[in-house]
Motif scaffolding. Structure first.
Motif, PDB file in Angstrom:
ATOM      1  N   TRP A 232      31.843  50.601 -24.557  1.00 49.71           N
ATOM      2  CA  TRP A 232      32.390  49.265 -25.362  1.00 49.71           C
ATOM      3  C   TRP A 232      31.796  48.171 -25.145  1.00 49.71           C
ATOM      4  O   TRP A 232      32.076  47.370 -25.884  1.00 49.71           O
ATOM      5  N   TRP A 233      30.808  47.424 -24.435  1.00 51.29           N
ATOM      6  CA  TRP A 233      30.301  46.939 -23.311  1.00 51.29           C
ATOM      7  C   TRP A 233      29.378  46.080 -24.517  1.00 51.29           C
ATOM      8  O   TRP A 233      29.124  45.120 -25.242  1.00 51.29           O
ATOM      9  N   ASN A 234      28.351  47.662 -25.692  1.00 47.92           N
ATOM     10  CA  ASN A 234      27.645  46.634 -26.588  1.00 47.92           C
ATOM     11  C   ASN A 234      28.156  47.093 -27.930  1.00 47.92           C
ATOM     12  O   ASN A 234      27.563  47.476 -28.836  1.00 47.92           O
ATOM     13  N   TRP A 235      29.674  47.397 -28.033  1.00 47.83           N
ATOM     14  CA  TRP A 235      29.880  47.374 -29.482  1.00 47.83           C
ATOM     15  C   TRP A 235      29.429  46.985 -30.118  1.00 47.83           C
ATOM     16  O   TRP A 235      29.476  46.702 -31.760  1.00 47.83           O
ATOM     17  N   GLN A 236      29.791  45.353 -30.325  1.00 48.39           N
ATOM     18  CA  GLN A 236      29.467  44.255 -30.741  1.00 48.39           C
ATOM     19  C   GLN A 236      28.485  44.130 -31.272  1.00 48.39           C
ATOM     20  O   GLN A 236      27.391  43.384 -32.163  1.00 48.39           O
ATOM     21  N   MET A 237      27.080  45.083 -31.044  1.00 50.09           N
ATOM     22  CA  MET A 237      25.727  44.987 -31.454  1.00 50.09           C
ATOM     23  C   MET A 237      25.278  46.228 -31.996  1.00 50.09           C
ATOM     24  O   MET A 237      24.716  46.012 -33.019  1.00 50.09           O
ATOM     25  N   ARG A 238      25.766  47.573 -31.828  1.00 48.49           N
ATOM     26  CA  ARG A 238      26.286  48.377 -32.703  1.00 48.49           C
ATOM     27  C   ARG A 238      26.656  48.394 -34.504  1.00 48.49           C
ATOM     28  O   ARG A 238      26.575  48.552 -35.252  1.00 48.49           O
ATOM     29  N   TRP A 239      27.981  47.633 -33.850  1.00 49.42           N
ATOM     30  CA  TRP A 239      28.699  47.662 -34.568  1.00 49.42           C
ATOM     31  C   TRP A 239      29.493  45.996 -34.776  1.00 49.42           C
ATOM     32  O   TRP A 239      30.306  45.365 -34.150  1.00 49.42           O
ATOM     33  N   PHE A 240      28.135  45.033 -35.320  1.00 46.45           N
ATOM     34  CA  PHE A 240      28.234  43.542 -35.290  1.00 46.45           C
ATOM     35  C   PHE A 240      29.490  43.516 -35.946  1.00 46.45           C
ATOM     36  O   PHE A 240      30.049  42.476 -35.941  1.00 46.45           O
ATOM     37  N   ASP A 241      29.854  44.322 -37.069  1.00 43.56           N
ATOM     38  CA  ASP A 241      30.246  43.548 -38.185  1.00 43.56           C
ATOM     39  C   ASP A 241      31.559  44.521 -38.336  1.00 43.56           C
ATOM     40  O   ASP A 241      31.659  45.064 -39.565  1.00 43.56           O
TER      41      ASP A 241
END
Length: 572
Positions: A232-241
Motif C-alpha cells: 500500500w505504500w506505493n499504491w498511488q504509484m501503481r494505481w495513481f487514479d
C-alpha cells in the motif's frame, strides 16, 4: 539456438494442455483434443523454423529490409549476459512464486488455486456455503506444479512452481532480445523496468485531492500513506487514479502479481511478431495454433493480440496481393487442427456465464466509460492517464523511429491505436481487461524503446532523453522491487513456503474480501462486495462442457448413501 528456443517455447505453453485434457475431459475427447493440438503444434514449429533459417541465408521479398541481430563485441556480450543474469536472479528471488520472496496481495489467490488443484480430484470443484461449483479459470500455469504436488506433496509443488516460472521468464527474455535485435546490457534493463510515468500521475492526482480537501495540509496528505506496508505504500504509484480503475502495469508488476498470465503472453507475442516480421504469411498460417495455446493461459491477453492479427492480415495481403490467398493461409492445416482444442477450452470458459447462486457488483461487468463519473470528468481523467502511460513513449518512438521496416511501423500504429482506445472499456472488478489486453502492445513498446537506446546511429543526446524518460517511468517497478526486498530483509529469509494448512480456500478468501469491502473506503477494495471475488473462479455444472465433455466430478454423498442435493448449489 533459434530452433531450440522455438521448440522449448512451444513445449512450455503446450504441456499444461495435456494435463488439462486428460484431467478434465472424458477419454475420447481427451485423445481427440490432445492428438489434434499436438499435431498442430508440431506442424506450427516445422512451419516457422525455415522462416528464421532462410532469412539468414537468402532473404526474399520485403523480408530483406529486416536487420538481423548484431553480434556485438565480446565485452558487450559479457556485460549483457551478466546484467540479464543479475536482474533475473533478483526478480525470481523476490517475486513470491512458490514462496520465493515475499508474497504480494495476489498470491493468496495463487496459493488457493494451486492447493485446490492438488487436494481435489480433477475436474476440480470448489466448496462454498451454497454447494460445490467447478473451478473455471485460466489454470494452465498451475497444472504442471499441481501434478507434481499430487505425487510428492505441497512443498514439492511450490518448488516446481518456482522452477516453472523461471523457465517461462527466461524464454520471454529470449524472445524480447530477438525482437530488439541487439546485444546490450540495456536490453534486460528495459525488459524489466519499462513503465509509464505513474509517478507523475500519482503526483497530479494527489495534488488534485489535496487542492479539493479544504483545510487539509500537504503533511496530512503524505502521512495518510502507510510507507511500511508491502503493497500500500506505493499504491498511488501503481494505481495513481484508483477511482478511474485503469492501469497499464509494468513488467515487474506483472511478474509479481500475474505470472500465470503474462509468461505465456509474452512468449506468444514474441513468436508471432518475430515470425511475422520475417514472413507474415507463415505467421498467419500458425496464428490459430498460437492463439489456441494461449487461451488456457490468458484469454484477456489473447484479446490483446487483435492488433497483431490485423497487422498480419494487412501484411499478408500486401505480400500475396490476394485476400483469397490470405484466406487459404488462415485455413492452414495446423490452424484447422487446433480447432477442437480451442472449442473445448471455449466451452469450458462458457460455464462462467451460466446462472449461479451468487451476486457480484455491477461494476465488475463489461462497460464503457465510468459508472460514477460524468463523461466530461471521465474524459479529463482518461486524458491524464493516456498522457502519462502512453503519449510520452509514443512521441519518443515517432521521433526516433527505431522501426526496421515499414511493416514494423504499421504494427506500431495499430498497437498505439489499441492502447489509446482500450481504456475506454472496462471488465473485471479491477478492470483486468485493460491491464491484460494491453500486454502485447506494451511488450512491443518496450522492444522499440530498447532498440532506440541500442542503435548506434541514434545521437547521444537523443539516447539521454530516452534514458531520462525511462528512468522516470522506472520509479513504479523499482518501488515494487524495493518493497519486496525490504520485506525479505525484515523477515530475514528469501524462501518461505506458506504452510499448506494456513492457505485459505477461494471461498474463505471471498468471505474475507467481502468483509474488507464493507468497511473500506478505498474505491477498488469496495468493488469486492458480496461474492464478486468467488465469481471470478467458478462456473456452472449445468453447461455443455460439464454435461458432455468433462469427466464426472466428485459426488457429495449423504449419510444414507444418497447424493447430496447441494451438489449444484441447490439447498435441501
Amino acid at each position: 539456438m533459434t530452433a531450440l528456443l522455438i521448440w522449448l517455447s512451444l513445449c512450455y505453453i503446450f504441456v499444461p494442455f495435456i494435463i488439462f485434457f486428460f484431467g478434465w475431459l472424458k477419454p475420447v475427447w481427451a485423445f481427440i483434443c490432445t492428438g489434434s493440438l499436438l499435431l498442430a503444434t508440431g506442424l506450427a514449429g516445422r512451419w516457422i523454423l525455415p522462416v528464421f533459417e532462410w532469412t539468414k541465408k537468402a532473404p526474399l521479398g520485403r523480408v530483406e529490409e529486416t536487420t538481423g541481430q548484431t553480434g556485438g563485441s565480446f565485452g558487450g556480450r559479457v556485460a549483457a549476459g551478466a546484467t540479464a543474469l543479475c536482474l533475473v536472479a533478483a526478480i525470481v528471488s523476490l517475486w513470491g512464486a512458490g514462496g520465493y520472496g515475499p508474497q504480494d496481495s495476489d498470491h493468496p489467490k495463487h496459493n488457493a488455486v494451486l492447493k485446490a488443484l492438488i487436494e481435489h480430484p480433477w475436474p476440480t470443484y470448489l466448496e462454498s456455503d451454497r454447494g460445490q461449483f467447478p473451478l473455471v479459470f485460466y489454470i494452465a500455469y498451475y497444472l504442471p506444479s499441481a501434478l507434481i504436488g499430487k505425487l510428492w506433496g505441497w512443498e514439492a509443488a511450490s518448488h516446481a512452481l518456482q522452477l516453472w516460472s523461471v523457465t517461462g521468464l527466461v524464454l520471454c527474455l529470449a524472445w524480447f532480445w530477438i525482437l530488439v535485435g541487439r546485444i546490450s546490457w540495456v536490453v534486460p534493463v528495459v525488459f524489466f523496468f519499462f513503465s509509464g510515468w505513474d509517478v507523475i500521475g500519482a503526483a497530479v492526482i494527489r495534488f488534485w485531492h489535496w487542492w479539493e480537501a479544504s483545510g487539509a495540509s500537504l503533511t496530512d496528505l503524505l502521512s495518510s500513506v502507510d510507507w511500511f506496508a508491502l503493497r500500500w505504500w506505493n499504491w498511488q504509484m501503481r494505481w495513481f487514479d484508483p477511482e478511474l480503475a485503469r492501469n497499464y502495469p509494468s513488467p515487474i508488476e506483472h511478474l509479481f502479481f500475474v505470472p500465470h498470465q503474462v509468461l505465456a503472453g509474452w512468449i506468444v507475442v514474441g513468436m508471432i511478431t518475430a515470425s511475422g516480421l520475417r514472413a507474415p504469411g507463415a505467421a498467419l498460417a500458425i496464428m490459430g495454433v498460437l492463439c489456441t495455446l494461449l487461451v488456457l493461459w490468458a484469454p484477456l491477453i489473447l484479446l490483446g493480440l487483435l492488433p497483431l492479427v490485423l497487422w498480419l492480415l494487412w501484411e499478408a495481403e500486401r505480400a500475396t496481393g490476394s485476400w483469397k490467398k490470405v484466406g487459404k493461409l488462415l485455413l492452414s492445416t495446423c490452424n484447422l487442427l487446433a480447432i477442437p482444442a480451442f472449442l473445448a477450452i471455449a466451452l469450458y470458459y462458457a460455464a462462467r456465464w451460466a446462472p449461479l447462486p451468487f451476486s457480484g457488483v455491477a461494476e465488475a461487468g463489461f462497460g464503457i466509460g465510468h459508472a460514477s463519473f460524468t463523461w466530461f470528468m471521465f474524459l479529463i481523467r482518461i486524458t491524464l492517464f493516456l498522457l502519462v502511460e502512453v503519449a510520452i513513449f509514443a512521441l519518443l518512438l515517432l521521433w526516433l523511429r527505431p522501426f526496421e521496416n515499414e511493416s514494423e511501423y504499421r504494427l506500431f500504429g495499430l498497437s498505439l491505436a489499441w492502447v489509446l482506445v482500450l481504456p475506454f472499456f472496462r471488465y473485471g472488478a479491477c478492470n483486468d481487461l485493460v491491464m491484460r489486453a494491453s500486454v502485447p502492445a506494451l511488450f512491443l513498446f518496450a522492444v522499440w524503446i530498447a532498440r532506440s537506446l541500442t542503435i548506434s546511429s541514434t545521437p547521444v543526446m537523443r539516447r539521454l532523453i530516452v534514458a531520462g524518460c525511462l528512468l522516470i517511468g522506472s520509479t513504479a517497478p523499482f518501488s515494487d522491487l524495493y518493497a519486496h526486498f525490504r520485506e525479505a530483509i525484515r523477515r530475514g529469509q528469501i524462501v518461505q513456503i506458506p504452510a499448506k494448512e494456513k492457505v485459505r480456500s477461494l471461498w474463505e478468501l471471498n468471505q474475507w474480501s467481502a468483509r474488507q469491502a464493507e468497511t473500506s473506503t478505498h474505491p477498488l477494495v469496495r468493488l469486492f462486495r458480496e461474492q464478486t471475488f468467488f465469481l471470478q473462479y467458478v462456473g456452472s455444472e449445468d453447461t455443455v462442457f460439464f454435461r458432455y465433455l468433462a469427466r464426472k466430478g466428485p459426488e457429495e454423498v449423504a449419510p444414507d448413501g444418497a447424493a447430496a442435493s447441494n451438489r449444484r448449489g441447490n439447498p435441501d
